[in-house]
Design a protein around this motif. Structure first.
Motif, PDB file in Angstrom:
ATOM      1  N   MET A   1       0.823  -1.197   0.000  1.00 27.64           N
ATOM      2  CA  MET A   1       0.000   0.000   0.000  1.00 27.64           C
ATOM      3  C   MET A   1       0.867   1.262   0.000  1.00 27.64           C
ATOM      4  N   LEU A   2       1.952   1.221   0.749  1.00 21.54           N
ATOM      5  CA  LEU A   2       2.834   2.380   0.833  1.00 21.54           C
ATOM      6  C   LEU A   2       3.500   2.671  -0.503  1.00 21.54           C
ATOM      7  N   GLN A   3       3.789   1.638  -1.274  1.00 17.29           N
ATOM      8  CA  GLN A   3       4.404   1.842  -2.584  1.00 17.29           C
ATOM      9  C   GLN A   3       3.452   2.540  -3.538  1.00 17.29           C
ATOM     10  N   ILE A   4       2.166   2.228  -3.448  1.00 14.73           N
ATOM     11  CA  ILE A   4       1.175   2.887  -4.299  1.00 14.73           C
ATOM     12  C   ILE A   4       1.074   4.365  -3.923  1.00 14.73           C
ATOM     13  N   LEU A   5       1.069   4.660  -2.638  1.00 18.57           N
ATOM     14  CA  LEU A   5       1.033   6.054  -2.197  1.00 18.57           C
ATOM     15  C   LEU A   5       2.278   6.813  -2.647  1.00 18.57           C
ATOM     16  N   ASP A   6       3.422   6.156  -2.569  1.00 15.49           N
ATOM     17  CA  ASP A   6       4.657   6.785  -3.039  1.00 15.49           C
ATOM     18  C   ASP A   6       4.580   7.089  -4.531  1.00 15.49           C
ATOM     19  N   LEU A   7       4.029   6.172  -5.299  1.00 16.58           N
ATOM     20  CA  LEU A   7       3.888   6.371  -6.740  1.00 16.58           C
ATOM     21  C   LEU A   7       2.923   7.509  -7.040  1.00 16.58           C
ATOM     22  N   ILE A   8       1.795   7.539  -6.355  1.00 16.29           N
ATOM     23  CA  ILE A   8       0.818   8.620  -6.548  1.00 16.29           C
ATOM     24  C   ILE A   8       1.444   9.960  -6.192  1.00 16.29           C
ATOM     25  N   PHE A   9       2.118  10.003  -5.054  1.00 13.18           N
ATOM     26  CA  PHE A   9       2.760  11.246  -4.627  1.00 13.18           C
ATOM     27  C   PHE A   9       3.805  11.701  -5.640  1.00 13.18           C
ATOM     28  N   SER A  10       4.607  10.790  -6.136  1.00 12.82           N
ATOM     29  CA  SER A  10       5.653  11.136  -7.102  1.00 12.82           C
ATOM     30  C   SER A  10       5.062  11.672  -8.400  1.00 12.82           C
ATOM     31  N   ILE A  11       4.007  11.036  -8.881  1.00 10.97           N
ATOM     32  CA  ILE A  11       3.383  11.472 -10.133  1.00 10.97           C
ATOM     33  C   ILE A  11       2.739  12.846  -9.973  1.00 10.97           C
ATOM     34  N   VAL A  12       1.986  13.035  -8.911  1.00  9.58           N
ATOM     35  CA  VAL A  12       1.331  14.326  -8.688  1.00  9.58           C
ATOM     36  C   VAL A  12       2.372  15.421  -8.488  1.00  9.58           C
ATOM     37  N   ASN A  13       3.418  15.126  -7.742  1.00  5.76           N
ATOM     38  CA  ASN A  13       4.468  16.115  -7.507  1.00  5.76           C
ATOM     39  C   ASN A  13       5.187  16.474  -8.809  1.00  5.76           C
ATOM     40  N   LEU A  14       5.438  15.474  -9.646  1.00  5.88           N
ATOM     41  CA  LEU A  14       6.061  15.725 -10.942  1.00  5.88           C
ATOM     42  C   LEU A  14       5.170  16.608 -11.820  1.00  5.88           C
ATOM     43  N   LEU A  15       3.884  16.312 -11.865  1.00  2.77           N
ATOM     44  CA  LEU A  15       2.960  17.119 -12.661  1.00  2.77           C
ATOM     45  C   LEU A  15       2.870  18.557 -12.145  1.00  2.77           C
ATOM     46  N   LEU A  16       2.872  18.715 -10.834  1.00  5.44           N
ATOM     47  CA  LEU A  16       2.836  20.063 -10.265  1.00  5.44           C
ATOM     48  C   LEU A  16       4.118  20.831 -10.581  1.00  5.44           C
ATOM     49  N   GLN A  88       1.603  21.189  -2.689  1.00  4.16           N
ATOM     50  CA  GLN A  88       2.778  20.327  -2.545  1.00  4.16           C
ATOM     51  C   GLN A  88       3.150  20.101  -1.088  1.00  4.16           C
ATOM     52  N   ARG A  89       2.860  21.041  -0.238  1.00  5.69           N
ATOM     53  CA  ARG A  89       3.173  20.877   1.182  1.00  5.69           C
ATOM     54  C   ARG A  89       2.106  20.065   1.910  1.00  5.69           C
ATOM     55  N   ILE A  90       0.849  20.181   1.481  1.00  2.08           N
ATOM     56  CA  ILE A  90      -0.242  19.485   2.157  1.00  2.08           C
ATOM     57  C   ILE A  90      -0.389  18.055   1.656  1.00  2.08           C
ATOM     58  N   LEU A  91      -0.041  17.796   0.411  1.00  6.80           N
ATOM     59  CA  LEU A  91      -0.232  16.479  -0.190  1.00  6.80           C
ATOM     60  C   LEU A  91       0.417  15.341   0.610  1.00  6.80           C
ATOM     61  N   PRO A  92       1.675  15.472   1.073  1.00  5.07           N
ATOM     62  CA  PRO A  92       2.239  14.373   1.879  1.00  5.07           C
ATOM     63  C   PRO A  92       1.469  14.128   3.174  1.00  5.07           C
ATOM     64  N   ILE A  93       0.943  15.183   3.756  1.00  2.00           N
ATOM     65  CA  ILE A  93       0.173  15.036   4.993  1.00  2.00           C
ATOM     66  C   ILE A  93      -1.120  14.285   4.709  1.00  2.00           C
ATOM     67  N   ILE A  94      -1.749  14.581   3.566  1.00  2.00           N
ATOM     68  CA  ILE A  94      -2.986  13.900   3.210  1.00  2.00           C
ATOM     69  C   ILE A  94      -2.727  12.426   2.895  1.00  2.00           C
ATOM     70  N   LEU A  95      -1.667  12.168   2.126  1.00  2.00           N
ATOM     71  CA  LEU A  95      -1.403  10.790   1.702  1.00  2.00           C
ATOM     72  C   LEU A  95      -0.828   9.930   2.825  1.00  2.00           C
ATOM     73  N   TYR A  96       0.071  10.482   3.607  1.00  2.00           N
ATOM     74  CA  TYR A  96       0.778   9.684   4.599  1.00  2.00           C
ATOM     75  C   TYR A  96       0.284   9.907   6.025  1.00  2.00           C
ATOM     76  N   GLY A  97      -0.501  10.924   6.220  1.00  2.00           N
ATOM     77  CA  GLY A  97      -0.997  11.214   7.568  1.00  2.00           C
ATOM     78  C   GLY A  97       0.045  11.983   8.380  1.00  2.00           C
ATOM     79  N   PHE A  98      -0.297  12.281   9.604  1.00  2.00           N
ATOM     80  CA  PHE A  98       0.597  13.004  10.490  1.00  2.00           C
ATOM     81  C   PHE A  98       1.555  12.004  11.121  1.00  2.00           C
ATOM     82  N   ARG A  99       2.818  12.093  10.781  1.00  2.00           N
ATOM     83  CA  ARG A  99       3.790  11.158  11.351  1.00  2.00           C
ATOM     84  C   ARG A  99       4.572  11.834  12.433  1.00  2.00           C
TER      85      ARG A  99
END
Length: 99
Positions: A1-16, A88-99
């Motif tokens: 599951m974490l790999q899918i989130l990493d892929l989504i985050f990478s793609i969205v970040n690249l597009l942004l 770009q700053r909020i997206l990791p918080i949404i995808l990965y939660g508050f760590r």
């Protein structure tokens, strides 16, 4: 599951990041047109101008309705860049939660 989130985050970040580059190119070309450094009849510049407008206009048009240009200065691209930065700053918080 974490790999899918990493892929989504990478793609969205690249597009942004690509969108940021397109916005900056569009702003620079608009300055070059405004100060008559390049002509609107220059085919390569005109093609890049039209391409960047097709991508950025749907995004900046709603912002321009709220913040119209003031004395020839259009703040909509700057606001859009700020919104992208916030996403770009909020997206990791949404995808990965508050760590």
């Amino acid at each position: 599951m974490l790999q899918i989130l990493d892929l989504i985050f990478s793609i969205v970040n690249l597009l942004l990041n690509l969108l940021i580059v397109v916005i900056i190119v569009q702003v620079v070309i608009s300055w070059l047109y405004a100060f008559q450094i390049v002509s609107t009849r220059e085919p390569i510049v005109n093609t890049v101008w039209r391409f960047t407008n097709v991508i950025t206009n749907p995004l900046v048009r709603p912002i321009r309705r709220i913040i119209p240009p003031v004395q020839g200065f259009d703040f909509a691209p700057m606001v859009l860049l700020l919104l992208i930065y916030v996403i770009q700053r909020i997206l990791p918080i949404i995808l990965y939660g508050f760590r």
